[in-house]
Scaffold this active site. Sequence first.
Site, short mmCIF file in Angstrom:
data_model
loop_
_atom_site.label_atom_id
_atom_site.label_comp_id
_atom_site.label_asym_id
_atom_site.label_seq_id
_atom_site.Cartn_x
_atom_site.Cartn_y
_atom_site.Cartn_z
N TRP A 31 -1.91 -46.71 -23.07
CA TRP A 31 -1.47 -47.28 -23.99
C TRP A 31 -1.69 -46.57 -25.40
O TRP A 31 -2.59 -46.01 -25.65
CB TRP A 31 -1.85 -48.90 -24.10
CG TRP A 31 -1.35 -49.84 -25.08
CD1 TRP A 31 -1.70 -50.28 -26.36
CD2 TRP A 31 -0.05 -50.11 -24.69
NE1 TRP A 31 -0.85 -50.78 -26.89
CE2 TRP A 31 0.45 -51.16 -25.84
CE3 TRP A 31 0.84 -50.33 -23.70
CZ2 TRP A 31 1.42 -51.93 -26.02
CZ3 TRP A 31 1.98 -51.19 -23.90
CH2 TRP A 31 2.04 -52.01 -24.75
N SER A 65 -6.22 -50.27 -22.90
CA SER A 65 -7.81 -50.26 -23.48
C SER A 65 -8.74 -51.31 -22.72
O SER A 65 -9.70 -50.94 -22.49
CB SER A 65 -7.93 -50.39 -25.04
OG SER A 65 -7.24 -49.29 -25.80
N CYS A 89 -6.67 -46.80 -27.94
CA CYS A 89 -6.50 -47.02 -29.46
C CYS A 89 -5.92 -48.32 -29.16
O CYS A 89 -4.86 -48.79 -28.57
CB CYS A 89 -5.22 -45.90 -29.92
SG CYS A 89 -4.94 -46.63 -31.42
N VAL A 90 -6.37 -49.32 -30.21
CA VAL A 90 -5.77 -50.84 -30.39
C VAL A 90 -5.43 -51.09 -31.67
O VAL A 90 -6.57 -50.77 -32.54
CB VAL A 90 -6.87 -51.81 -29.85
CG1 VAL A 90 -6.22 -53.16 -29.81
CG2 VAL A 90 -7.45 -51.53 -28.45
N VAL A 91 -4.39 -51.21 -32.02
CA VAL A 91 -3.82 -51.47 -33.31
C VAL A 91 -3.64 -53.14 -33.48
O VAL A 91 -2.74 -53.61 -32.65
CB VAL A 91 -2.55 -50.71 -33.72
CG1 VAL A 91 -2.06 -50.91 -35.01
CG2 VAL A 91 -2.57 -49.13 -33.28
N ASP A 94 0.15 -59.39 -34.52
CA ASP A 94 0.35 -60.60 -35.25
C ASP A 94 -0.41 -61.68 -34.44
O ASP A 94 -0.41 -62.93 -34.81
CB ASP A 94 1.49 -61.08 -35.20
CG ASP A 94 2.45 -60.14 -36.12
OD1 ASP A 94 1.83 -59.65 -37.28
OD2 ASP A 94 3.47 -59.98 -35.85
N HIS A 97 -4.72 -61.35 -29.56
CA HIS A 97 -4.99 -60.47 -28.61
C HIS A 97 -5.70 -59.19 -28.90
O HIS A 97 -6.53 -58.61 -28.25
CB HIS A 97 -3.55 -59.66 -28.09
CG HIS A 97 -3.67 -58.99 -26.90
ND1 HIS A 97 -3.89 -59.25 -25.60
CD2 HIS A 97 -3.33 -57.40 -27.00
CE1 HIS A 97 -3.80 -58.05 -24.91
NE2 HIS A 97 -3.51 -56.94 -25.67
N PHE A 122 -18.48 -45.00 -26.95
CA PHE A 122 -17.46 -45.81 -27.42
C PHE A 122 -16.28 -44.80 -28.34
O PHE A 122 -16.83 -44.49 -29.27
CB PHE A 122 -18.06 -46.86 -27.97
CG PHE A 122 -16.92 -47.83 -28.62
CD1 PHE A 122 -16.87 -48.89 -27.70
CD2 PHE A 122 -16.52 -47.76 -29.89
CE1 PHE A 122 -15.66 -49.77 -28.22
CE2 PHE A 122 -15.59 -48.82 -30.18
CZ PHE A 122 -15.47 -49.80 -29.36
#
Length: 160
Positions: A31, A65, A89-91, A94, A97, A122
Site C-alpha cells: 500500500w 501496513s 506508509c500510512v497517510v 478523513d 482508520h 519500526f
Amino acid sequence: MATAYQNLSEYDFNSVPDASEMNIGIVVAEWNKNITEKLLEGACNTLEKHGVKPENIVVKRVPGSFELTFGAKRLAETKELDAVIVLGCVVRGDTPHFDYVCSGVTQGITELNLMYDIPFIFGLLTTDTMQQSEDRAGGRYGNKGDEAAVTAIKMVNFSA
C-alpha cells in the site's frame, strides 16, 4: 520537536558497525507503493553500504501496513535473521482508520521486540499528507529506509 524538519539520514558512516556477517529481513507494505519502494531501496542500499551481502537481505511484501506485524513475525520464524525491518506508509485520511492502523502496527512491533531475541525495526511513516511521505522517502528530509537500516545494524550489535 527540534528534529521534525531535519534530514536525519545523514550520519557518521564510521559510527555504524560492520554488517558483513548479518542476515536482515525486510517486510514492506504494498500500500502506497510509490513511497514504500523508495523506503525499501534506501534500506537495501544502506545495508549493502555497510557490508550486508545482497543475498543476505530477505525481502517480503505484504498487502498493507496492518499486515506488517504478521509478516515480520512469520519472517522471523522461518528464516535465520539478525534483525527484521518493517517498512510502510500510512497517510491520514478523513476517518479514524489511520489511528487504528498506526496504533496496531506500533503495538505489534513492540510486542515482537519483547517476544523474540532479535530486533524488529519500526520503519512505518505515519504522515498527514502524501507530500510529507515523499519528503521522508528520499526527499528533503532524507529516507527513513536508510535510517531503519542503520538502526537495525546498530541494534544487532547492541549489548547491555
